[in-house]
Design a protein around this motif. Structure first.
Motif, PDB file in Angstrom:
ATOM      1  N   ALA A   1       0.834  -1.156  -0.025  1.00 27.62           N
ATOM      2  CA  ALA A   1       0.020  -0.054   0.049  1.00 27.62           C
ATOM      3  C   ALA A   1       0.891   1.102  -0.042  1.00 27.62           C
ATOM      4  N   ILE A   2       0.412   2.263  -0.607  1.00 31.91           N
ATOM      5  CA  ILE A   2       1.390   3.420  -0.711  1.00 31.91           C
ATOM      6  C   ILE A   2       1.061   4.300   0.351  1.00 31.91           C
ATOM      7  N   ASP A   3       1.874   5.365   0.233  1.00 34.38           N
ATOM      8  CA  ASP A   3       1.861   6.385   1.394  1.00 34.38           C
ATOM      9  C   ASP A   3       0.399   7.059   1.485  1.00 34.38           C
ATOM     10  N   GLY A   4      -0.157   7.195   2.609  1.00 34.72           N
ATOM     11  CA  GLY A   4      -1.328   7.902   2.658  1.00 34.72           C
ATOM     12  C   GLY A   4      -2.477   7.005   2.606  1.00 34.72           C
ATOM     13  N   THR A   5      -2.290   5.471   2.271  1.00 32.98           N
ATOM     14  CA  THR A   5      -3.612   4.786   2.170  1.00 32.98           C
ATOM     15  C   THR A   5      -4.248   4.511   3.485  1.00 32.98           C
ATOM     16  N   PRO A   6      -5.543   4.501   3.609  1.00 28.32           N
ATOM     17  CA  PRO A   6      -6.474   4.558   4.681  1.00 28.32           C
ATOM     18  C   PRO A   6      -6.511   3.102   5.069  1.00 28.32           C
ATOM     19  N   VAL A   7      -6.181   2.736   6.285  1.00 27.47           N
ATOM     20  CA  VAL A   7      -6.264   1.219   6.722  1.00 27.47           C
ATOM     21  C   VAL A   7      -7.488   1.237   7.500  1.00 27.47           C
ATOM     22  N   LEU A   8      -8.298  -0.028   6.902  1.00 26.02           N
ATOM     23  CA  LEU A   8      -9.779  -0.181   7.766  1.00 26.02           C
ATOM     24  C   LEU A   8      -9.548  -1.076   8.962  1.00 26.02           C
ATOM     25  N   ASP A   9      -8.625  -1.995   8.824  1.00 27.26           N
ATOM     26  CA  ASP A   9      -8.695  -2.920   9.909  1.00 27.26           C
ATOM     27  C   ASP A   9      -7.217  -3.380  10.207  1.00 27.26           C
ATOM     28  N   ILE A  10      -6.980  -3.999  11.498  1.00 29.33           N
ATOM     29  CA  ILE A  10      -5.499  -4.475  11.465  1.00 29.33           C
ATOM     30  C   ILE A  10      -5.983  -5.856  12.412  1.00 29.33           C
ATOM     31  N   LYS A  11      -5.584  -6.757  11.874  1.00 28.86           N
ATOM     32  CA  LYS A  11      -5.768  -8.137  12.490  1.00 28.86           C
ATOM     33  C   LYS A  11      -4.529  -8.891  12.885  1.00 28.86           C
ATOM     34  N   PRO A  12      -4.508  -9.390  13.882  1.00 28.00           N
ATOM     35  CA  PRO A  12      -3.264 -10.343  14.107  1.00 28.00           C
ATOM     36  C   PRO A  12      -3.347 -11.696  13.368  1.00 28.00           C
ATOM     37  N   VAL A  13      -2.431 -12.204  12.819  1.00 24.09           N
ATOM     38  CA  VAL A  13      -2.240 -13.528  12.081  1.00 24.09           C
ATOM     39  C   VAL A  13      -2.046 -14.588  13.286  1.00 24.09           C
ATOM     40  N   MET A  14      -3.142 -15.567  13.194  1.00 27.34           N
ATOM     41  CA  MET A  14      -3.213 -16.594  14.045  1.00 27.34           C
ATOM     42  C   MET A  14      -3.268 -17.994  13.264  1.00 27.34           C
ATOM     43  N   LYS A  15      -2.382 -18.825  13.695  1.00 25.72           N
ATOM     44  CA  LYS A  15      -2.102 -20.192  12.923  1.00 25.72           C
ATOM     45  C   LYS A  15      -3.661 -20.717  12.953  1.00 25.72           C
ATOM     46  N   GLU A  16      -4.301 -20.683  13.630  1.00 22.76           N
ATOM     47  CA  GLU A  16      -5.640 -21.344  13.653  1.00 22.76           C
ATOM     48  C   GLU A  16      -6.585 -20.746  12.525  1.00 22.76           C
ATOM     49  N   PHE A  17      -6.165 -19.572  11.977  1.00 20.78           N
ATOM     50  CA  PHE A  17      -7.010 -18.865  11.121  1.00 20.78           C
ATOM     51  C   PHE A  17      -6.412 -19.189   9.584  1.00 20.78           C
ATOM     52  N   LEU A  18      -5.142 -19.853   9.685  1.00 18.29           N
ATOM     53  CA  LEU A  18      -4.717 -20.165   8.377  1.00 18.29           C
ATOM     54  C   LEU A  18      -5.099 -21.422   7.825  1.00 18.29           C
ATOM     55  N   PRO A  19      -5.180 -21.445   6.543  1.00 16.82           N
ATOM     56  CA  PRO A  19      -5.743 -22.774   5.992  1.00 16.82           C
ATOM     57  C   PRO A  19      -5.079 -24.117   6.477  1.00 16.82           C
ATOM     58  N   ARG A  20      -5.924 -24.986   6.820  1.00 20.58           N
ATOM     59  CA  ARG A  20      -5.470 -26.446   7.426  1.00 20.58           C
ATOM     60  C   ARG A  20      -5.309 -27.365   6.624  1.00 20.58           C
ATOM     61  N   GLU A  21      -5.209 -26.942   5.191  1.00 22.14           N
ATOM     62  CA  GLU A  21      -4.982 -28.008   3.981  1.00 22.14           C
ATOM     63  C   GLU A  21      -4.017 -27.094   3.049  1.00 22.14           C
ATOM     64  N   ASP A  22      -3.492 -27.768   2.117  1.00 27.12           N
ATOM     65  CA  ASP A  22      -2.624 -27.334   1.105  1.00 27.12           C
ATOM     66  C   ASP A  22      -3.334 -26.292   0.502  1.00 27.12           C
ATOM     67  N   VAL A  23      -2.677 -25.147   0.028  1.00 23.25           N
ATOM     68  CA  VAL A  23      -3.249 -24.096  -0.823  1.00 23.25           C
ATOM     69  C   VAL A  23      -2.989 -24.316  -2.515  1.00 23.25           C
TER      70      VAL A  23
END
Length: 152
Positions: free
Chosen positions: A116-138
């Protein structure tokens, strides 16, 4: 139905214009919006990666894509719909990137790999948690792998 959202932060980056590739080494800061408490970031430094949801505010309305097109307009790639690619000219102009968290200081996050370039509005920030990543191959088509070879 109409949905209204307000930015929670703003991107500060040395990148002032959109480029399609080489985002991996880009270091950016994310500055919390003045109306939000610094406490909203408490504990975030315990995570190595964050998902940043942002708004492509510089995409002009007439450039919005709703039909199939060649990714990056390269005819070597098949035509696919906007929801089968990660282009910026999306109907709601929402971007999402997983970044490495390098630091947290008060109201500011320092991250690596935010496309994202300078000045881009951020709508949300979320921590990455292993449990939300795919549980199978992508899986993905070969054109996507080729397209992304220089992105990061």
């Amino acid at each position: 139905m109409e949905i209204t959202v307000k930015p929670v932060a703003c991107v500060r980056s040395s990148r002032k214009v959109v480029k399609d590739d080489h985002w991996g080494e880009v270091i950016s800061t994310i500055e919390l919006a003045p109306n939000l408490s610094e406490q909203s970031l408490e504990g975030i430094d315990q995570f190595s990666h964050l998902d940043i949801v942002f708004y492509f505010d510089q995409v002009e309305e007439h450039k919005i894509q709703t039909e199939a097109r060649h990714p990056r307009n390269q005819t070597a790639y098949p035509k696919v719909g906007i929801f089968a690619q990660r282009g910026k000219n999306r109907p709601n102009k929402i971007g999402l990137t997983t970044v490495r968290l390098l630091g947290h200081d008060g109201r500011t996050l320092t991250v690596q790999g935010l496309d994202a370039i300078d000045g881009t509005p951020v709508l949300d920030i979320k921590p990455v948690m292993k449990e939300f990543l795919p549980r199978e191959d992508v899986s993905q088509p070969s054109w996507a792998t080729d397209l992304m070879s220089e992105y990061w």
